[in-house]
Design a protein around this motif. Sequence first.
Motif, PDB file in Angstrom:
ATOM      1  N   LYS A  15       0.699  -1.284  -0.166  1.00  0.00           N
ATOM      2  CA  LYS A  15       0.004   0.229  -0.028  1.00  0.00           C
ATOM      3  C   LYS A  15       0.638   1.205   0.081  1.00  0.00           C
ATOM      4  O   LYS A  15       0.559   2.168  -0.605  1.00  0.00           O
ATOM      5  CB  LYS A  15      -0.842   0.029   1.084  1.00  0.00           C
ATOM      6  N   ARG A  16       1.975   1.117   0.776  1.00  0.00           N
ATOM      7  CA  ARG A  16       2.956   2.314   1.046  1.00  0.00           C
ATOM      8  C   ARG A  16       3.553   2.630  -0.540  1.00  0.00           C
ATOM      9  O   ARG A  16       3.492   3.738  -0.894  1.00  0.00           O
ATOM     10  CB  ARG A  16       3.916   1.943   1.858  1.00  0.00           C
ATOM     11  N   ASP A  57       0.787   4.304  -2.783  1.00  0.00           N
ATOM     12  CA  ASP A  57       0.462   5.426  -2.280  1.00  0.00           C
ATOM     13  C   ASP A  57       1.657   6.588  -2.663  1.00  0.00           C
ATOM     14  O   ASP A  57       1.362   7.664  -3.373  1.00  0.00           O
ATOM     15  CB  ASP A  57       0.528   5.707  -0.496  1.00  0.00           C
ATOM     16  N   ASN A  58       3.034   6.315  -2.371  1.00  0.00           N
ATOM     17  CA  ASN A  58       3.941   6.777  -3.101  1.00  0.00           C
ATOM     18  C   ASN A  58       4.029   7.148  -4.635  1.00  0.00           C
ATOM     19  O   ASN A  58       4.273   8.050  -4.955  1.00  0.00           O
ATOM     20  CB  ASN A  58       5.160   6.318  -2.682  1.00  0.00           C
ATOM     21  N   TRP A  60       1.526   9.759  -5.131  1.00  0.00           N
ATOM     22  CA  TRP A  60       1.865  10.746  -4.636  1.00  0.00           C
ATOM     23  C   TRP A  60       2.964  11.683  -5.345  1.00  0.00           C
ATOM     24  O   TRP A  60       2.867  13.042  -5.676  1.00  0.00           O
ATOM     25  CB  TRP A  60       2.130  10.721  -3.238  1.00  0.00           C
ATOM     26  N   LEU A  82      -7.291   3.250  -5.127  1.00  0.00           N
ATOM     27  CA  LEU A  82      -6.884   4.201  -4.301  1.00  0.00           C
ATOM     28  C   LEU A  82      -6.818   5.603  -4.751  1.00  0.00           C
ATOM     29  O   LEU A  82      -7.123   6.495  -4.340  1.00  0.00           O
ATOM     30  CB  LEU A  82      -5.306   3.643  -4.254  1.00  0.00           C
ATOM     31  N   GLU A  83      -6.550   5.761  -6.230  1.00  0.00           N
ATOM     32  CA  GLU A  83      -6.592   6.915  -6.663  1.00  0.00           C
ATOM     33  C   GLU A  83      -8.027   7.722  -6.739  1.00  0.00           C
ATOM     34  O   GLU A  83      -8.086   8.842  -6.445  1.00  0.00           O
ATOM     35  CB  GLU A  83      -6.021   7.381  -8.191  1.00  0.00           C
ATOM     36  N   ARG A 123      -9.004   8.588  -3.017  1.00  0.00           N
ATOM     37  CA  ARG A 123      -8.039   9.502  -2.237  1.00  0.00           C
ATOM     38  C   ARG A 123      -8.459  10.841  -3.132  1.00  0.00           C
ATOM     39  O   ARG A 123      -8.221  11.962  -2.453  1.00  0.00           O
ATOM     40  CB  ARG A 123      -6.742   9.073  -2.333  1.00  0.00           C
TER      41      ARG A 123
END
Length: 256
Positions: A28-29, A32-33, A36, A65-66, A69
Amino acid sequence: MSWGLANLKHAMREPGCPLCRLQREAEKRYLDNLLWENVNDPATREQWAAGLGFCPRHAWQLQRLEARRYGDGLGNAILYEDLLQRVISALEALAREAAGSPPPFYRRLARSFRPGSSSDTEDPDRLPGLQGRQRCRVCRLGQETAQAYAEWLIEGLEETDVRARYETSDGLCLPHLRMALVRAQDRAPGVFVWLATDANRRLQRLLGNLREYIRKHDWNYRDETMSPEERRAWIRAVAFFAGEVESDGSLDDRSG
Ligand SMILES: [Zn+2]
Ligand SMILES: [Zn+2]
């Protein structure tokens, strides 16, 4: 105490297989990165192209996720623009090659002399440029993470306090149990025996609960109430064999 063991001890307090949890967190990290700041990073893009995207699980995780978020899809759009160009060129090259190639009989003959690579594990439907050269980057990263934590776990399980903590956790799923046992086999036979015995005890209990779950479905026993543990036994059985699945960051909301 190493930070690895500290994370591990923390994960043992949470529901589900602790290695699954740490693996899913790392995956997940990464995603996310990626969204981001790394969508335009050349090294990240190289990995993305080498896998021709991600596996289905991680591709859809990135999409959700996108959407969730950012309420948007620009990151995904940029990543897939890249892939589409690659697939279009590959298709053009394949079509060109097919147009100028010998008739089918000779092609088949040539193929039968090619160094063999047909095993059960390999996708037979392969064409140049139409599949990734590498396995999904997120899967590889997740696996490396789990392997590192498996090492820390083996080391930690020499200590009685870590064993005590592990006993109160949900224990390892089968894929991660295998990963840990393989690592303990030569290096820490005592841990191997302890881990195998612990797993056996857990599975006996799960089997008992699963059998009660089945038995109480019988009309004759319909008045017997099920314990919460019996009620979720079938879900725990899936989780043991398949590993835990994330529902976008949480292993906690299994129904049952
Ligand atoms: Zn697991
Ligand atoms: Zn993947």
